[in-house]
Design an enzyme around this catalytic site. Structure first.
Site, short mmCIF file in Angstrom:
data_model
loop_
_atom_site.label_atom_id
_atom_site.label_comp_id
_atom_site.label_asym_id
_atom_site.label_seq_id
_atom_site.Cartn_x
_atom_site.Cartn_y
_atom_site.Cartn_z
N LYS A 42 -15.76 -42.06 -7.98
CA LYS A 42 -16.88 -41.13 -7.97
C LYS A 42 -17.76 -41.31 -9.20
O LYS A 42 -18.98 -41.38 -9.11
CB LYS A 42 -16.36 -39.68 -7.89
CG LYS A 42 -17.46 -38.64 -7.70
CD LYS A 42 -16.85 -37.28 -7.42
CE LYS A 42 -17.95 -36.26 -7.14
NZ LYS A 42 -17.40 -34.92 -6.80
N GLU A 60 -8.07 -46.09 -14.41
CA GLU A 60 -7.18 -46.90 -13.58
C GLU A 60 -7.99 -47.85 -12.70
O GLU A 60 -7.68 -49.05 -12.61
CB GLU A 60 -6.31 -46.00 -12.70
CG GLU A 60 -5.41 -45.05 -13.46
CD GLU A 60 -6.05 -43.69 -13.72
OE1 GLU A 60 -5.29 -42.71 -13.87
OE2 GLU A 60 -7.29 -43.61 -13.77
N GLY A 105 -13.43 -35.25 -4.58
CA GLY A 105 -12.69 -36.48 -4.34
C GLY A 105 -11.64 -36.35 -3.26
O GLY A 105 -11.48 -37.23 -2.42
N ARG A 106 -10.90 -35.24 -3.26
CA ARG A 106 -9.82 -35.09 -2.28
C ARG A 106 -10.34 -34.70 -0.90
O ARG A 106 -9.55 -34.58 0.04
CB ARG A 106 -8.81 -34.06 -2.79
CG ARG A 106 -9.38 -32.70 -3.11
CD ARG A 106 -8.38 -31.88 -3.93
NE ARG A 106 -8.90 -30.59 -4.37
CZ ARG A 106 -9.65 -30.42 -5.45
NH1 ARG A 106 -10.02 -31.47 -6.18
NH2 ARG A 106 -10.05 -29.22 -5.82
N GLU A 155 -3.94 -29.76 -5.84
CA GLU A 155 -5.07 -29.94 -6.75
C GLU A 155 -6.12 -28.87 -6.51
O GLU A 155 -6.90 -28.55 -7.41
CB GLU A 155 -5.67 -31.34 -6.57
CG GLU A 155 -6.59 -31.77 -7.71
CD GLU A 155 -6.92 -33.24 -7.66
OE1 GLU A 155 -8.00 -33.58 -7.14
OE2 GLU A 155 -6.12 -34.05 -8.14
N HIS A 181 18.16 -37.02 7.18
CA HIS A 181 19.28 -37.72 6.57
C HIS A 181 19.14 -37.78 5.05
O HIS A 181 19.79 -38.59 4.39
CB HIS A 181 19.39 -39.13 7.15
CG HIS A 181 19.67 -39.13 8.62
ND1 HIS A 181 20.95 -39.08 9.14
CD2 HIS A 181 18.83 -39.13 9.70
CE1 HIS A 181 20.89 -39.07 10.46
NE2 HIS A 181 19.61 -39.09 10.83
N LYS A 234 -6.45 -36.83 -18.34
CA LYS A 234 -7.29 -38.02 -18.51
C LYS A 234 -7.82 -38.11 -19.94
O LYS A 234 -7.83 -39.19 -20.55
CB LYS A 234 -8.46 -37.97 -17.53
CG LYS A 234 -8.11 -38.20 -16.07
CD LYS A 234 -9.38 -38.15 -15.23
CE LYS A 234 -9.09 -38.36 -13.75
NZ LYS A 234 -10.34 -38.28 -12.94
#
Length: 554
Positions: A205, A211, A266-267, A352, A383, A511
């Site tokens: 964005k 990263e 963003g999400r 978030e 399981h 960040k």
């Protein structure tokens, strides 16, 4: 007004105490029509919330609480483009990306629908060039592999959708994802690829995400002598960003920079140009169907009365448990291999958004605002951790998600899968009483003393609540509706609990600290750090210095 001061809030607190003593079995026995009354059937799926510790009185008061919180008014503000993300002064317009808002809406003097349609058309044209083999690298060879470089919403959403629509993938190009700044992930992906036929999509964005930009620079270095960096950036890189000027400064060709806007979180961005890898994987028509499915859920959320509104009911049930009943976690359990990434995606979407402790009034919330979201594929979970769901002292409400139609041609598998899903929700609800255990053990021929010793370990208290979402078929349209269902659930829950769901200051804190600490790993100047952090930096420097000395000596 503080939501906790409304009579509906106080009544719900009182009802929660009573409901702790109720049994789901009894709720069904008392009301033969419960399953039908506590379900909502939509064109894409059935939402069954009957296996929850609620009755008519609880539901009436939950709906009253939604009214007291002015949920309908906030919903109208969302769809009108009001700046409801008030800590950042922005509207929240991801529904506009799929045609869910009014065509007359403008932001900054620009019609939103024109902006969205223009960018979608650019995506369509680019994807068609890729699929038709016209898009070539700097040596003239056709692009066969695309690597998406992004993190958070720029990664989780697109990868989750592509995995979910595995039955609809096209053959023209392979899509890969790299999100981790740990170079091992990028290294492993690049080892499979040929730089002459690889395209990178840099999704950020701000176009400053550490990263993503670190991975982008390493990807550029990977091309080596194939061509000059300037040519490689022009032919092998695409940007998706809300900061096109920064992508241009990085060296990416303007015609290969796809834009979304600061009014898209963003999400919630997979509906935007961030979804470019989705369109590459399933074709633009599949991407359009995904958007259309979400738009149908937008209309349902806007138009359905609250008592028959699936996202609202989901929000009310969730806050009932997290805020009033004291159940702080919620499990997402898909019984569909293609949805294996859905729990991780919903972790970000919900935690978030509503992982907040400050109300809209700027006061500390003294109530739960959102559950811890976790889960995995249901069959694998059976399981792994279902033992905890069934017999732990903790109660974890759950969402079971499956589809009527299998996404594969193998006979017999799907019936076993769905039988397990239905059985697990039933077992969590009913449990097994001491009396039932003793009868079962006696029927097996065990002696009375053996039964007395063994019975306590086989008792399942039950009364574990769950929702079931049963899709007619998992396809692009229904997947879009399913994702939008959760988006609106998150929004509704945040509104009722009087928090801002669309900022993420907790993410920004980490960040900032990482950016400040990074140069200290090199300099060794860790003054003003706490003793633990200073010790960790010092240990890192000692080990790396020792390794460097050994390499030099060798």
């Amino acid at each position: 007004m503080d939501i906790t001061q409304f009579p509906s809030w106080r009544r719900l607190n009182s009802l929660a105490e009573k409901m702790h003593g109720r049994q789901l079995r009894d709720l069904f026995n008392d009301d033969p029509q419960r399953a039908a009354r506590f379900s909502v059937e939509l064109p894409e799926f059935l939402f069954d919330f009957s296996k929850n510790l609620i009755d008519d009185e609880v539901l009436v008061n939950l709906l009253q609480l939604a009214g007291d919180a002015d949920l309908e008014g906030w919903r109208d503000q969302l769809f009108a483009g009001a700046p409801i993300n008030r800590t950042e002064g922005r509207p929240v317009l991801h529904p506009a990306l799929r045609g869910g808002l009014s065509g007359s809406l403008q932001v900054g003097g620009a019609p939103v629908d024109v902006l969205v349609d223009s960018e979608l058309q650019r995506l369509k044209e680019f994807v068609n060039l890729l699929h038709n083999g016209v898009l070539a690298g700097c040596t003239g060879r056709r692009i066969t592999d695309v690597v998406n470089l992004g993190v958070g919403g720029s990664h989780l959403g697109p990868e989750m959708v592509i995995e979910a629509l595995r039955a609809y993938r096209r053959d023209e190009v392979r899509i890969h994802f790299v999100s981790n700044v740990d170079g091992a992930q990028l290294h492993d992906v690049l080892a499979q690829l040929n730089p002459e036929t690889t395209l990178f999509v840099v999704s950020s964005k701000t176009f400053t995400t550490t990263e993503t930009m670190t991975n982008a620079r390493s990807a550029l270095d990977w091309f080596g002598s194939v061509a000059s960096p300037e040519v490689v950036l022009q032919r092998h890189f695409v940007a998706v960003t809300a900061s096109p000027e920064k992508a241009c400064a990085f060296g990416i060709a303007p015609q290969r920079i796809f834009q979304f806007w600061d009014w898209v979180g963003g999400r919630f961005s997979l509906w935007s140009a961030i979804g470019l890898p989705i369109a590459m994987a399933v074709g633009f028509e599949g991407f359009r169907a995904l958007l259309d499915g979400a738009a149908t859920m937008d209309r349902h959320f806007r138009q359905a009365p609250l008592e028959r509104n699936a996202p609202v009911l989901m929000a009310l049930v969730s806050l009932w448990y997290c805020t009033f009943m004291g159940y702080p976690a919620h499990a997402i359990l898909p019984y569909e291999q293609a949805l294996h990434m859905l729990p991780a995606y919903l972790q970000q979407a919900e935690m978030e958004s509503n992982g907040k402790s400050t109300t809209r009034a700027g006061e500390e919330a003294d109530y739960g605002t959102g559950p811890l979201i976790w889960g995995m594929l249901g069959i694998n979970g059976q399981h792994a951790f279902y033992q905890y769901l069934h017999q732990s002292p903790e109660v974890v409400p759950a969402d079971f998600i499956g589809s009527v139609t299998p996404g594969h041609p193998l006979p017999g598998h799907h019936e076993i899968l769905l039988a397990n899903m239905f059985a697990q929700s039933q077992a969590l609800m009913n449990g097994v009483s001491r009396e039932e255990v003793e009868k079962e053990l006696a029927a097996r021929g065990l002696r009375a003393e053996e039964i007395r010793k063994l019975a306590p370990y086989k008792v399942h208290r039950g009364n574990r609540p769950s929702n079931t979402i049963l899709l007619r078929k998992l396809d692009p349209h229904s997947l879009g509706a399913l994702i939008a269902l959760y988006e609106h659930k998150i929004f509704a829950q945040g509104v009722i609990l009087q928090i801002y769901s669309f900022d993420q200051w907790g993410v920004e804190l980490g960040k900032g600290l990482a950016s400040a600490l990074q140069p200290q790993l090199d300099s060794g100047d860790f003054r003003n750090q706490d003793a633990s952090t200073a010790g960790l930096i010092n240990f890192y420097r000692r080990v790396t210095a020792g390794a460097a000395a050994l390499e030099f000596a060798g």
